[in-house]
Design a protein around this motif. Sequence first.
Motif, PDB file in Angstrom:
ATOM      1  N   ASP A 185       0.824  -1.201   0.000  1.00  0.00           N
ATOM      2  CA  ASP A 185       0.000   0.000   0.000  1.00  0.00           C
ATOM      3  C   ASP A 185       0.863   1.259   0.000  1.00  0.00           C
ATOM      4  O   ASP A 185       0.539   2.258  -0.662  1.00  0.00           O
ATOM      5  CB  ASP A 185      -0.931   0.010   1.214  1.00  0.00           C
ATOM      6  N   GLN A 201       2.340   1.835  -3.437  1.00  0.00           N
ATOM      7  CA  GLN A 201       1.325   2.304  -4.376  1.00  0.00           C
ATOM      8  C   GLN A 201       1.040   3.793  -4.168  1.00  0.00           C
ATOM      9  O   GLN A 201       0.911   4.560  -5.134  1.00  0.00           O
ATOM     10  CB  GLN A 201       0.034   1.494  -4.209  1.00  0.00           C
ATOM     11  N   LYS A 202       0.955   4.203  -2.908  1.00  0.00           N
ATOM     12  CA  LYS A 202       0.723   5.610  -2.612  1.00  0.00           C
ATOM     13  C   LYS A 202       1.863   6.471  -3.130  1.00  0.00           C
ATOM     14  O   LYS A 202       1.641   7.573  -3.663  1.00  0.00           O
ATOM     15  CB  LYS A 202       0.566   5.822  -1.096  1.00  0.00           C
ATOM     16  N   SER A 224       3.957   5.695  -5.628  1.00  0.00           N
ATOM     17  CA  SER A 224       3.922   5.673  -7.084  1.00  0.00           C
ATOM     18  C   SER A 224       2.878   6.647  -7.620  1.00  0.00           C
ATOM     19  O   SER A 224       3.088   7.295  -8.662  1.00  0.00           O
ATOM     20  CB  SER A 224       3.614   4.259  -7.582  1.00  0.00           C
ATOM     21  N   ASP A 225       1.749   6.770  -6.908  1.00  0.00           N
ATOM     22  CA  ASP A 225       0.645   7.628  -7.347  1.00  0.00           C
ATOM     23  C   ASP A 225       0.762   9.068  -6.854  1.00  0.00           C
ATOM     24  O   ASP A 225      -0.120   9.892  -7.143  1.00  0.00           O
ATOM     25  CB  ASP A 225      -0.691   7.054  -6.848  1.00  0.00           C
ATOM     26  N   LEU A 226       1.814   9.371  -6.113  1.00  0.00           N
ATOM     27  CA  LEU A 226       1.959  10.698  -5.515  1.00  0.00           C
ATOM     28  C   LEU A 226       1.871  11.789  -6.582  1.00  0.00           C
ATOM     29  O   LEU A 226       2.546  11.730  -7.611  1.00  0.00           O
ATOM     30  CB  LEU A 226       3.307  10.795  -4.795  1.00  0.00           C
ATOM     31  N   GLN A 227       1.027  12.770  -6.338  1.00  0.00           N
ATOM     32  CA  GLN A 227       0.895  13.888  -7.273  1.00  0.00           C
ATOM     33  C   GLN A 227       2.005  14.902  -7.007  1.00  0.00           C
ATOM     34  O   GLN A 227       2.012  15.579  -5.981  1.00  0.00           O
ATOM     35  CB  GLN A 227      -0.474  14.541  -7.133  1.00  0.00           C
ATOM     36  N   CYS A 228       2.948  14.952  -7.923  1.00  0.00           N
ATOM     37  CA  CYS A 228       4.082  15.859  -7.777  1.00  0.00           C
ATOM     38  C   CYS A 228       3.743  17.224  -8.363  1.00  0.00           C
ATOM     39  O   CYS A 228       2.826  17.365  -9.176  1.00  0.00           O
ATOM     40  CB  CYS A 228       5.310  15.279  -8.477  1.00  0.00           C
ATOM     41  N   PRO A 288       7.720   7.884  -7.946  1.00  0.00           N
ATOM     42  CA  PRO A 288       6.431   8.341  -8.496  1.00  0.00           C
ATOM     43  C   PRO A 288       6.404   8.374 -10.024  1.00  0.00           C
ATOM     44  O   PRO A 288       7.387   8.752 -10.671  1.00  0.00           O
ATOM     45  CB  PRO A 288       6.294   9.753  -7.912  1.00  0.00           C
ATOM     46  N   SER A 289       5.257   8.020 -10.578  1.00  0.00           N
ATOM     47  CA  SER A 289       5.096   8.072 -12.031  1.00  0.00           C
ATOM     48  C   SER A 289       5.306   9.482 -12.559  1.00  0.00           C
ATOM     49  O   SER A 289       5.858   9.676 -13.655  1.00  0.00           O
ATOM     50  CB  SER A 289       3.691   7.576 -12.411  1.00  0.00           C
ATOM     51  N   ASP A 290       4.876  10.481 -11.778  1.00  0.00           N
ATOM     52  CA  ASP A 290       5.073  11.872 -12.191  1.00  0.00           C
ATOM     53  C   ASP A 290       6.551  12.214 -12.349  1.00  0.00           C
ATOM     54  O   ASP A 290       6.912  13.042 -13.202  1.00  0.00           O
ATOM     55  CB  ASP A 290       4.451  12.824 -11.159  1.00  0.00           C
TER      56      ASP A 290
END
Length: 297
Positions: free
Chosen positions: A35, A38-39, A41-45, A111-113
């Motif tokens: 978890d 995942q959080k 990775s999804d972090l909004q940068c 993070p993906s961002d």
Amino acid sequence: MELAEFVDDIPSNKCSYKRFQGRPFHRIVPGNVRDHLQKFSDLQCRSDDVILCTFPKSGSHWMYNTIQMLRTGTLTYSGTPFVADFEDLGWVETMETPRTFLTHLTFPLIPSDAKSGVPKIIFLSRNPKDVLVSYFHFIDSMINTGFEGDFSFFMKFFLSEEFFSSGASWFTYMKEWADGIKEYPEMRILSLTYEDFKKDTFGCIKTLDDFLVVNRSVAFLQDVEKHIAFENLKNDHSKITDQSARWTVVDKYGKVPIYRKGRVGDWKRKFTVAQNECFNATYRQKMAGYHLDFDYE
């Protein structure tokens, strides 16, 4: 997630850690690891975020405090950064802009961002022999780390793929970052080495100033160079009395024992001839096809 243990023939030598999808993680990674990853990775940068990415004991605090002085335009010691790997990521949303935070996680887990170029990334690496020695003394000085053993056992652990700090061993970490930088050319990334930072501190500060686009005066950059001298940072760290309770899990005073020697080539004072030969052989095997240039002094 599973709990795992690395052992050898001596009962007192052992290390416990978490394992998720075949990757090793330190025990203080929150919850079930999945978890938390995942959080992250999804972090909004944000476009003005700076993420400092390092394998542990590669100069994280040194670089972080340099970045903060440049970004704030002050010479204030900023202490220990927010380490995304081990903390409640909800705190990131409460951080004031511009945000600077640290991760030790290997490239696939950032993070993906960050991979798409939203924040800026500063990637700092260090020769692995000094990383190993520094890490051993670091972990040996703390509590509840999951590691018990001598230096020989620690080296055996470090050279294995079970080493638990970043979701990967140092070797896999460096290869995954090298591959990721090639695969994602849109990333806004500056790569520096600990050794270059020691050799040409002012030059690296100027490079950081340009990358961060903060445009500080030459006089200010010279002041930063003085303030981030190793002994000055070590002294500043020793004076901190209000460290977050989050670090009491590894140090009863809540003050992470960061600064020891800060030297290049300190491994020569610790490795035996046989250990150095073993390390070199493992390095050649694991890093085949990757040409990383480190100063071992």
